[in-house]
Design an enzyme around this catalytic site. Structure first.
Site, PDB file in Angstrom:
ATOM      1  N   ASP A   1       0.813  -1.214   0.000  1.00 54.56           N
ATOM      2  CA  ASP A   1       0.000   0.000   0.000  1.00 54.56           C
ATOM      3  C   ASP A   1       0.845   1.262   0.000  1.00 54.56           C
ATOM      4  O   ASP A   1       2.021   1.236   0.304  1.00 54.56           O
ATOM      5  CB  ASP A   1      -0.863   0.027   1.267  1.00 54.56           C
ATOM      6  CG  ASP A   1      -2.183  -0.681   1.067  1.00 54.56           C
ATOM      7  OD1 ASP A   1      -2.512  -1.002  -0.080  1.00 54.56           O
ATOM      8  OD2 ASP A   1      -2.879  -0.902   2.071  1.00 54.56           O
ATOM      9  N   LYS A  33      -3.506   3.176  -3.335  1.00 56.79           N
ATOM     10  CA  LYS A  33      -4.657   3.916  -3.861  1.00 56.79           C
ATOM     11  C   LYS A  33      -4.577   5.343  -3.360  1.00 56.79           C
ATOM     12  O   LYS A  33      -4.446   5.557  -2.160  1.00 56.79           O
ATOM     13  CB  LYS A  33      -5.975   3.305  -3.367  1.00 56.79           C
ATOM     14  CG  LYS A  33      -6.233   1.904  -3.841  1.00 56.79           C
ATOM     15  CD  LYS A  33      -7.645   1.466  -3.483  1.00 56.79           C
ATOM     16  CE  LYS A  33      -7.872   1.340  -2.007  1.00 56.79           C
ATOM     17  NZ  LYS A  33      -7.794   0.026  -1.444  1.00 56.79           N
ATOM     18  N   MET A  52      -8.812   9.563   8.642  1.00 54.02           N
ATOM     19  CA  MET A  52      -9.268  10.048   7.331  1.00 54.02           C
ATOM     20  C   MET A  52     -10.241  11.218   7.473  1.00 54.02           C
ATOM     21  O   MET A  52     -11.169  11.356   6.666  1.00 54.02           O
ATOM     22  CB  MET A  52      -9.950   8.902   6.537  1.00 54.02           C
ATOM     23  CG  MET A  52      -9.027   7.754   6.235  1.00 54.02           C
ATOM     24  SD  MET A  52      -9.883   6.326   5.561  1.00 54.02           S
ATOM     25  CE  MET A  52     -10.530   5.556   7.021  1.00 54.02           C
TER      26      MET A  52
END
Ligand SMILES: C[S@@+](CC[C@H](N)C(=O)[O-])C[C@H]1O[C@@H](n2cnc3c(N)ncnc32)[C@H](O)[C@@H]1O
Length: 247
Positions: A33, A55, A168
């Site tokens: 990742d 991503k 987030m």
């Protein structure tokens, strides 16, 4: 035919578990990742295939491709390590990857990791359940585009007294602060924002809920809300914005 979902920890390569290091050392394929410490890739054998599936924001549609990749490599009989930031099962979509492998007949091993939800506050000197200050800690996603955020009951969270850790959440920080205050959380409650906790890029900003919107730090960051966010039991270096913090 095993895919190992390995938690890479929050960013400091020293926080990988021993089991994670053992699996990396014999991996044929490492699927990794965006947020993992790049030094960890050096633990894989020289000939290992390293596949970056990081991503960026708004690329969550690639998850199906990642699942398919894990299944393909898992079926090939190669030793596959799926290296994921923090803990694979804490907002990491590791559960979906495990399910995809299992339903394709590929065995899965999970190696838990040190989650940023706890490591980032710790690195800023914040004990999330400090005795006599907080008896609970709740970890939520603050990602407005994340389907799981639709289920976040900000009104209920605003009525809680304990520690809230929001991952987030920087993009939606103004709305989050507004909703928590509207639900009853005091605007003066301490807030700490920890950017790249545990790494040499770590930055900590102390403020309060009323001024969270003014904190200008990019992702990745963990937002800590609650009385413990005003503590710094290890003397971490940080900055203050608005009403909170002690410099
Ligand atoms: C998709 S979630 C993955 C969480 C990960 N599975 C974990 O357990 O830490 C990514 C978010 O975790 C948080 N995060 C990850 N690493 C961080 C770090 N070193 N410091 C602060 N927050 C971090 C940020 O909120 C980031 O946007």
């Amino acid at each position: 035919m095993t895919v190992s979902l390995v938690g890479a920890g929050p960013g400091d390569p020293g926080l990988l578990t021993r089991r994670g290091a053992e699996l990396l050392a014999v991996a044929d394929v490492v699927v990794y990742d965006r947020l993992i410490a790049r030094e960890l890739l050096d633990l894989a054998p020289a000939g290992a295939e390293l596949i970056d599936v990081g991503k960026g924001p708004g690329q969550s549609g690639r998850q199906a491709e990642i699942n398919a990749l894990l299944v393909t490599h898992g079926r090939s009989g190669r030793r596959v390590v799926r290296l994921k930031g923090g803990d694979p099962f804490v907002f990491g979509r590791g559960g979906e990857e495990a399910e995809a492998c299992r339903s394709a007949g590929v065995e899965v091993e999970v190696v838990p990791g040190v989650s940023s939800a706890f490591a980032a506050p710790a690195a800023a000197g914040i004990p999330v359940t400090h005795r006599n200050v907080s008896t609970s800690v709740t970890v939520v996603t603050g990602h407005a585009g994340d389907p799981s955020m639709l289920g976040v009951d900000w009104e209920a969270l605003g009525r809680l007294d304990g520690t809230l850790v929001i991952l987030m959440g920087m993009g939606a920080r103004a709305a989050i602060a507004e909703r928590l205050v509207a639900a009853g959380r005091e605007a003066t409650v301490p807030v700490a924002v920890v950017h790249w906790g545990t790494t040499d890029r770590q930055q900590v900003v102390r403020t309060d809920l009323a001024h969270l919107a003014d904190v200008d730090l990019p992702a990745p960051a963990a937002i800590v809300v609650g009385a413990v966010a005003g503590l710094d039991v290890t003397g971490a270096v940080d900055a203050a914005v608005g009403g909170g913090g002690d410099g």
